[in-house]
Design a protein around this motif. Structure first.
Motif, PDB file in Angstrom:
ATOM      1  N   UNK A 241       6.695 -53.248  79.747  1.00  0.00           N
ATOM      2  CA  UNK A 241       6.706 -54.598  80.318  1.00  0.00           C
ATOM      3  C   UNK A 241       6.610 -55.689  79.260  1.00  0.00           C
ATOM      4  N   UNK A 242       5.882 -55.416  78.188  1.00  0.00           N
ATOM      5  CA  UNK A 242       5.633 -56.446  77.180  1.00  0.00           C
ATOM      6  C   UNK A 242       6.411 -56.193  75.895  1.00  0.00           C
TER       7      UNK A 242
ATOM      8  N   UNK B 136      11.455 -57.266  72.716  1.00  0.00           N
ATOM      9  CA  UNK B 136      12.699 -56.599  72.355  1.00  0.00           C
ATOM     10  C   UNK B 136      12.510 -55.328  71.547  1.00  0.00           C
ATOM     11  N   UNK B 137      11.338 -54.689  71.692  1.00  0.00           N
ATOM     12  CA  UNK B 137      11.029 -53.446  70.969  1.00  0.00           C
ATOM     13  C   UNK B 137      11.214 -53.612  69.461  1.00  0.00           C
TER      14      UNK B 137
ATOM     15  N   UNK C 189      17.227 -49.801  83.515  1.00  0.00           N
ATOM     16  CA  UNK C 189      15.837 -49.566  83.113  1.00  0.00           C
ATOM     17  C   UNK C 189      15.798 -49.110  81.654  1.00  0.00           C
ATOM     18  N   UNK C 190      14.824 -49.628  80.934  1.00  0.00           N
ATOM     19  CA  UNK C 190      14.729 -49.299  79.510  1.00  0.00           C
ATOM     20  C   UNK C 190      13.473 -48.494  79.211  1.00  0.00           C
TER      21      UNK C 190
ATOM     22  N   UNK D 159       2.455 -53.002  62.504  1.00  0.00           N
ATOM     23  CA  UNK D 159       3.234 -54.165  62.919  1.00  0.00           C
ATOM     24  C   UNK D 159       3.446 -54.278  64.428  1.00  0.00           C
ATOM     25  N   UNK D 160       3.320 -53.201  65.162  1.00  0.00           N
ATOM     26  CA  UNK D 160       3.641 -53.243  66.587  1.00  0.00           C
ATOM     27  C   UNK D 160       2.731 -54.212  67.341  1.00  0.00           C
ATOM     28  N   UNK D 161       3.293 -55.155  68.108  1.00  0.00           N
ATOM     29  CA  UNK D 161       2.469 -56.117  68.854  1.00  0.00           C
ATOM     30  C   UNK D 161       1.416 -55.430  69.718  1.00  0.00           C
ATOM     31  N   UNK D 162       0.227 -56.036  69.727  1.00  0.00           N
ATOM     32  CA  UNK D 162      -0.912 -55.559  70.532  1.00  0.00           C
ATOM     33  C   UNK D 162      -1.310 -54.123  70.181  1.00  0.00           C
ATOM     34  N   UNK D 163      -0.996 -53.681  68.958  1.00  0.00           N
ATOM     35  CA  UNK D 163      -1.366 -52.326  68.562  1.00  0.00           C
ATOM     36  C   UNK D 163      -0.781 -51.279  69.476  1.00  0.00           C
TER      37      UNK D 163
END
Length: 552
Positions: free
Chosen positions: A483-484, A490-491, A511-512, A530-534
């Protein structure tokens, strides 16, 4: 190594320069004092050096202190630096910088393969009685009933993708030690757990990182001489407000090492360091060195750049942090090898005291951190203590901050500058400044002569992973991630990963979902950083898995 418990006096996790220098210095010191202790070093690579990658230009002085009986010409450096030049690149042009930026000169240094240097150090350590076991991945820290470190455990093997035990299941080996030394390199998985459990980062800046992509080429004679060193600033990283630069190092036997290193505190969720590296190689200034040549190896790694204010507490009862796991890297020179070696030597000094007192408590081991503060490590890190933070809001503010730091001994005009985790710098697709990297270079093509796609580059790493194991890359909350991290960001992992581990799959209904090709992983840990929100956690895979670098 079987599933029985192994007992040792010292356990060193990691066979890089810091871990090996610790082993060598402690073995020598114990011998001088007439003490006999077991020193055991375990490394997750299939051999010492197989996971080691660095630029590298090395300051040699510390080797004379570590190995006083070894002549400098016996250490497998590649070439002594013969010239050292900095260039500022625009999209097509270049401008030679008429002076060396402070702290970045390389007079008296050597180009080298750090993997070769580590193999040499491992041989010296074994000659001194150190037991070295490559091919074993340490997955967990062991604690006693009081919560104190008593060693580490190797990963369970014979487990399928879903965690089910197979016929060949083998429980990991417990290795219990009086002293455990964490020398895993950047963002070490056990070091990360240790820092979190004991809040060793309390009161310190969060560590920040860079990511470097590197290739080694064989080129025609005359393209570059051994010992020629070039660094570049500007294109292409500066076009996107990204901190970083390139390096080109002449090696013997008509080889050249080159790479691009960029700070991971960038905002664009589609910025791709690998692709930026390939674009950088097309610049006329860079391409001329590679003309008529062929690529031999490729690799990627992260580096800790937070510096002095990001150093964690370096000790707890029965355990020490050294090298890149502790963040010993000097900016702006981007050099950490000599600091890692020195940290290993200083840690060995504290370990010797602990054995003499038979006391491995914090009260004894704190002498390690005290000796660091009295050493050249402190001198180098303290004088540039605000350097990297100054660039977190862009190149122009960074240059201003650096100028003020030069005239104030590193303090600057604003005191201690703060950092935030690199993952927090990433903006959503809607928020990020346009054009995005993927938009500007949407037609990027790779000719597989000068430039290469990620899949082709990965072939030149020698990477291999066991097919039947729990994937070592974990999506922490799949529902939130979809969702986020995919829909809003955008992954970013499909871009920042330099080995094409992450792929976004879209089904017929639109669906992704994220597909993970863990078999490509180069163990750079960028996803963990680097991944957002860990959103992603990097864990160790089976021992011996990963890249197989030869001359990186």
């Amino acid at each position: 190594m079987d599933n029985a418990t192994v007992y040792t006096d010292v356990l060193i996790v990691g066979g890089g320069p810091s871990g090996l220098s610790f082993a060598i210095r402690l073995a020598d010191s114990l011998k001088e004092k007439g003490l006999k202790r077991r020193i055991l070093l375990i490394d997750k690579g299939n051999s010492i050096g197989s996971h080691i990658i660095s630029g590298a230009v090395i300051r040699p002085d510390v080797f004379g202190e570590l190995l006083p009986d070894v002549p400098i010409d016996q250490i497998p450096f590649d070439s002594k630096v013969s010239s050292d030049t900095m260039y500022m690149l625009s999209e097509k042009g270049n401008l030679k910088v008429p002076f060396h930026p402070p702290y970045m000169g390389n007079k008296g240094n050597y180009t080298a393969s750090l993997g070769e240097v580590c193999r040499f150090l491992a041989k010296k350590a074994e000659e001194k009685g150190v037991e070295i076991y490559p091919g074993f991945a340490m997955s967990d820290i062991l604690y006693d009933e009081r919560g104190k470190v008593i060693g580490a455990k190797t990963i369970d093997t014979g487990v399928d993708h879903h965690g089910n035990k197979l016929e060949n299941f083998q429980e990991g080996t417990r290795v219990e030690a009086k002293l455990t030394v964490f020398a895993e390199g950047t963002r070490g998985s056990l070091a990360k757990k240790l820092i979190e459990k004991f809040d060793l980062q309390k009161g310190k800046n969060p560590q920040i990182y860079s990511l470097g992509c590197k290739e080694v080429w064989s080129v025609p004679e005359g393209n570059i001489a051994p010992g020629e060193v070039y660094h570049t600033m500007g294109f292409p990283a500066a076009n996107f407000g990204v901190f970083g630069g390139g390096f080109i190092y002449g090696l013997k036997d008509n080889k050249v090492a080159l790479g691009l290193v960029v700070g991971l505190d960038y905002a664009d969720p589609t910025f791709d360091t690998h692709d930026a590296f390939q674009i950088w190689k097309t610049h006329p200034f860079v391409a001329k060195f590679l003309k008529g040549g062929r690529m031999l190896e490729y690799g990627a790694k992260t580096l800790p750049e937070g510096g002095y204010y990001s150093l964690p507490k370096l000790y707890v009862d029965n355990a020490l942090l050294i090298g890149d796991s502790a963040g010993f890297l000097a900016m702006p020179a981007l050099k950490g090898i000599h600091l890692g070696i020195r940290s290993g030597m200083l840690a060995a000094q504290a370990a010797l005291t602990a054995f003499q007192r038979n006391d491995f408590s914090e009260n004894t081991l704190k002498t390690y951190e005290q000796s660091v503060k009295q050493s050249s490590i402190h001198t180098e890190l303290h004088r540039t203590r605000n350097f990297r933070q100054g660039f977190m809001k862009g190149m122009i503010p960074g240059v201003f901050h650096f100028g003020t730091q030069l005239v104030t001994g590193g303090a600057g005009f604003f005191g201690r500058l703060k950092t935030h985790p690199d993952s927090e710098a990433t903006k959503t697709l809607a928020q990020a400044k346009k054009p995005l990297f993927k938009e500007k270079y949407k037609d990027l093509e790779f000719d597989k002569v000068l430039t290469f796609d990620k899949a082709t580059n990965v072939y030149y790493t020698g990477v291999a992973h066991d097919d039947h194991q729990v994937p070592h890359l974990q999506i922490n909350d799949p529902a939130t991630y979809n969702a986020v991290n995919i829909q809003e960001y955008g992954a970013p992992c499909q871009y920042y990963c330099s080995a094409e581990v992450y792929e976004v799959h879209t089904d017929k209904e639109g669906n992704q979902e994220l597909r993970i090709h863990f078999e490509n992983c180069l163990h750079c840990k960028t996803c963990d950083i680097k991944e957002p929100a860990g959103g992603i956690t990097w864990n160790v895979p089976n021992g011996g898995n990963g890249p197989d670098y030869k001359y990186m």
